[in-house]
Design an enzyme around this catalytic site. Structure first.
Site, short mmCIF file in Angstrom:
data_model
loop_
_atom_site.label_atom_id
_atom_site.label_comp_id
_atom_site.label_asym_id
_atom_site.label_seq_id
_atom_site.Cartn_x
_atom_site.Cartn_y
_atom_site.Cartn_z
N THR A 24 -1.64 2.11 -12.20
CA THR A 24 -1.28 0.73 -12.51
C THR A 24 -2.95 0.26 -13.17
OG1 THR A 24 -0.03 0.17 -11.05
CG2 THR A 24 -0.39 -1.66 -12.44
N GLY A 48 5.97 0.23 -6.60
CA GLY A 48 6.21 1.14 -7.10
C GLY A 48 7.23 0.98 -7.94
N GLY A 49 7.36 0.09 -8.73
CA GLY A 49 8.62 0.00 -10.74
C GLY A 49 9.28 -1.62 -9.83
N ILE A 55 -5.17 -0.97 -6.67
CA ILE A 55 -4.50 -0.14 -6.46
C ILE A 55 -4.80 -0.28 -4.60
CG2 ILE A 55 -5.54 2.29 -5.89
CD1 ILE A 55 -4.54 1.82 -8.49
N ARG A 71 15.86 -19.93 21.91
CA ARG A 71 16.06 -21.12 21.32
C ARG A 71 17.46 -22.68 21.54
NH1 ARG A 71 12.06 -25.10 20.29
NH2 ARG A 71 12.60 -26.99 18.95
N GLU A 102 8.86 8.01 -3.76
CA GLU A 102 8.53 6.46 -3.25
C GLU A 102 9.19 5.40 -3.69
OE1 GLU A 102 5.55 5.50 -6.28
OE2 GLU A 102 5.32 4.37 -5.83
N GLN A 144 14.09 -19.13 8.27
CA GLN A 144 14.48 -20.28 9.09
C GLN A 144 15.59 -20.62 10.33
OE1 GLN A 144 14.40 -22.52 6.30
NE2 GLN A 144 16.16 -23.56 7.12
N GLU A 196 13.35 -5.09 -12.25
CA GLU A 196 13.63 -5.31 -13.96
C GLU A 196 13.17 -4.03 -14.53
OE1 GLU A 196 11.37 -7.10 -12.09
OE2 GLU A 196 12.34 -8.87 -12.42
N PRO A 247 -4.52 -2.80 -16.01
CA PRO A 247 -4.48 -4.50 -16.14
C PRO A 247 -3.58 -4.84 -17.38
CG PRO A 247 -7.06 -3.89 -16.05
CD PRO A 247 -6.42 -2.46 -15.68
C1 LIG Z 1 -0.63 -5.06 -3.57
C2 LIG Z 1 0.16 -4.53 -4.08
C3 LIG Z 1 -0.44 -2.61 -4.17
C4 LIG Z 1 -0.22 -1.58 -5.31
N1 LIG Z 1 -0.66 -0.66 -5.29
C5 LIG Z 1 -0.54 -0.11 -6.39
C6 LIG Z 1 -1.02 1.18 -5.80
O1 LIG Z 1 -1.73 2.27 -5.11
N2 LIG Z 1 -0.96 2.04 -7.36
C7 LIG Z 1 -0.68 2.33 -8.57
O2 LIG Z 1 -0.80 2.97 -8.99
N3 LIG Z 1 -0.25 0.94 -8.44
C8 LIG Z 1 -0.01 0.08 -7.07
N4 LIG Z 1 0.31 -1.68 -8.26
C9 LIG Z 1 0.66 -1.97 -9.17
C10 LIG Z 1 2.78 -1.95 -9.01
O3 LIG Z 1 3.05 -0.90 -9.35
C11 LIG Z 1 2.36 -2.91 -9.88
O4 LIG Z 1 2.01 -4.24 -9.83
C12 LIG Z 1 4.18 -3.42 -11.33
O5 LIG Z 1 4.56 -1.26 -11.37
C13 LIG Z 1 4.20 -3.57 -12.01
O6 LIG Z 1 3.16 -3.88 -13.32
P1 LIG Z 1 2.45 -5.54 -13.37
O7 LIG Z 1 1.77 -5.98 -11.29
O8 LIG Z 1 1.68 -4.78 -14.35
O9 LIG Z 1 4.14 -6.12 -14.02
P2 LIG Z 1 3.97 -6.62 -15.81
O10 LIG Z 1 4.67 -4.56 -16.38
O11 LIG Z 1 2.79 -7.06 -17.12
O12 LIG Z 1 5.61 -6.92 -15.85
C14 LIG Z 1 5.70 -8.36 -15.60
C15 LIG Z 1 7.12 -9.01 -15.90
O13 LIG Z 1 7.63 -8.58 -16.21
C16 LIG Z 1 8.95 -7.66 -16.37
N5 LIG Z 1 9.00 -6.44 -17.14
C17 LIG Z 1 7.84 -5.84 -17.38
N6 LIG Z 1 8.66 -4.51 -18.42
C18 LIG Z 1 9.94 -4.99 -18.25
C19 LIG Z 1 11.25 -4.29 -19.27
N7 LIG Z 1 10.82 -3.97 -20.26
N8 LIG Z 1 12.13 -5.06 -19.37
C20 LIG Z 1 12.51 -6.21 -18.17
N9 LIG Z 1 11.80 -6.91 -18.07
C21 LIG Z 1 9.76 -6.05 -17.53
C22 LIG Z 1 8.59 -6.98 -14.69
O14 LIG Z 1 9.99 -6.05 -14.60
C23 LIG Z 1 7.67 -7.85 -14.54
O15 LIG Z 1 8.71 -9.49 -13.79
C24 LIG Z 1 0.26 -2.03 -6.50
C25 LIG Z 1 0.35 -3.78 -6.64
C26 LIG Z 1 0.13 -4.67 -5.43
C27 LIG Z 1 0.28 -6.05 -5.83
#
Ligand SMILES: Cc1cc2nc3c(=O)[nH]c(=O)nc-3n(C[C@H](O)[C@H](O)[C@H](O)COP(=O)(O)OP(=O)(O)OC[C@H]3O[C@@H](n4cnc5c(N)ncnc54)[C@H](O)[C@@H]3O)c2cc1C
Length: 385
Positions: free
Chosen positions: A117, A353-354, A148, A258, A232, A326, A357, A119
């Site tokens: 992932t 992990g995806g 990450i 309770r 995964e 709850q 959506e 920014p």
């Molecule tokens: C605590 C934590 C641990 C993590 N660990 C890892 C890790 O170890 N390694 C790693 O690589 N990543 C990691 N991630 C990242 C994680 O996999 C991503 O946050 C996730 O894939 C979503 O990407 P994004 O946050 O950029 O959201 P975005 O891609 O910006 O999405 C924002 C919103 O838009 C929606 N959206 C985007 N595209 C579409 C579409 N085509 N159709 C409909 N809706 C859409 C999404 O579903 C979401 O609701 C971690 C995240 C967190 C919070």
């Protein structure tokens, strides 16, 4: 026997420290080595590298028991190391990488993370901006990654970067980068849940690594990622059904104790029916997850089913944990009781992990358009066990 042994180990070696690690966001190094000594990181990996070569149901037990100690962050740190980072070492790493990284990872002496992932590219993996440019015997990596797991305290990073940016998703390759390579820096992020795990934003500024640290073939990164995503996603589904089961068990114990209006709250019909529905949902998801595990264990192609499992089990877990909280009334909201942590930890299920959506997009493409996500088997790929 494996379950009982691991449960006892967690109770003795991990549970006494969990509250502290949840507060500091740092898991003490010694526990990684203890996991290693006990062989827990190696259950699914070949004996040749120090693993135990056991079937995937041992992994299921490993995951389920980790959920029962109620620290999504601790569990994530362990399984991100053992299954996100190490899966790539085992499948795409060459002999040297396996000896120098997989074996110490199994021993708990080296900790890994998987950096996909960015920014500005999360769901849209193909849109990643990090680049790897070949210069003589080196690749020069520039870019950044975010969110990450183990991103701050790990010893090595498995990183995706574009070797051929003009090819989009088809120009991604996988690399192994040592933490202490000049140009690698990381910042720890503050977050809602998974508090015991360190989640990092990582920057690569002219990071030079030897060409041997390319994992597998150039430009095959995307298929490799797809290859591993089935496991995964299944892991996240199993985690979800396990934490729901734990939440319901806890809520049932509480409901019996309770009293309200002169009786245990487990005697109110509306709550009894809610329990009946939750128990049914948990059992159905658990059995489906086991079914997908069995098929994956047999080497079947289960991308669709694993995606369905994560989509549905993580949704179910959020709903069950919401309802279980709850059942505890105001106590459910207190940190002293396990439900508050469970509630915030569970929320990551439909995101990491995806996102749900994106999972729906994948399932729709498979069901409606007949798309297949079969990845070519990398040349150096070996079965997990
Ligand atoms: C605590 C934590 C641990 C993590 N660990 C890892 C890790 O170890 N390694 C790693 O690589 N990543 C990691 N991630 C990242 C994680 O996999 C991503 O946050 C996730 O894939 C979503 O990407 P994004 O946050 O950029 O959201 P975005 O891609 O910006 O999405 C924002 C919103 O838009 C929606 N959206 C985007 N595209 C579409 C579409 N085509 N159709 C409909 N809706 C859409 C999404 O579903 C979401 O609701 C971690 C995240 C967190 C919070």
């Amino acid at each position: 026997m494996f379950r009982e042994g691991f449960r006892d180990f967690l109770k003795k070696e991990v549970v006494p420290y969990i509250d502290e690690w949840e507060k500091t966001g740092t898991i003490d190094r010694f526990i990684w080595e203890k996991f290693g000594e006990m062989g827990y990181f190696g259950i699914a990996y070949p004996e040749a590298y120090g693993g135990l070569g056991l079937d995937l149901f041992y992994t299921v037990i490993f995951l389920e028991e980790l959920q029962r100690i109620n620290s999504g962050g601790f569990a994530a740190a362990m399984w991100a190391h053992a299954y996100l980072a190490m899966q790539h070492l085992n499948a795409e790493g060459d002999e040297r990488i396996k000896r120098e990284y997989l074996t110490p990872s199994i021993e708990g002496k080296k900790i890994g993370c998987l950096c996909i992932t960015e920014p500005f590219a999360g769901s849209d993996v193909g849109g990643m901006k990090t680049t790897a440019v070949k210069e003589g015997n080196e690749y020069v990596i520039n870019g950044s990654k975010t969110f990450i797991t183990n991103g701050v305290y790990s010893d090595y990073l498995v990183v995706s970067a574009k070797t051929n940016p003009e090819l989009g998703g088809k120009g991604i390759s996988m690399f192994l980068i040592d933490r202490d390579t000049p140009g690698v820096s990381a910042t720890k992020l503050d977050k809602l849940g998974w508090r015991a795990s360190d989640t990092g934003e990582i920057s690569f500024a002219d990071v030079r690594i030897p060409v041997e640290n390319l994992m597998g073939e150039e430009n095959k990164g995307f298929p490799y990622l797809m290859q591993h995503l089935a496991l995964e996603r299944l892991i996240m589904a199993i985690n979800a059904s396990a934490r729901s089961e734990f939440a319901l068990e806890y809520a049932l114990g509480y409901m019996e104790e309770r009293k309200a209006f002169g009786k245990s709250i487990n005697q109110f019909q509306v709550l009894r029916h809610r329990v009946a529905e939750m128990a049914s949902q948990i059992e159905m998801h658990k059995q489906f997850n086991y079914h997908v595990t069995e098929r994956l264990n047999e080497g079947e192609y289960v991308v669709k089913e694993a995606t369905m499992a994560k989509l549905n089990s993580t949704k179910m877990a959020d709903e069950v944990i919401y309802k279980c909280l709850q059942m505890l009334g105001g106590y459910g909201y207190m940190e002293e009781y396990p439900m508050a942590r469970l509630f915030r930890d569970s929320r990551l299920g439909p995101i990491g992990g995806g996102t749900s959506e994106i999972l729906c997009e994948i399932i729709a493409k498979m069901v409606i358009d007949g798309k297949e996500y079969k990845a070519p088997i990398p040349k150096k790929m070996e079965p997990m066990a």
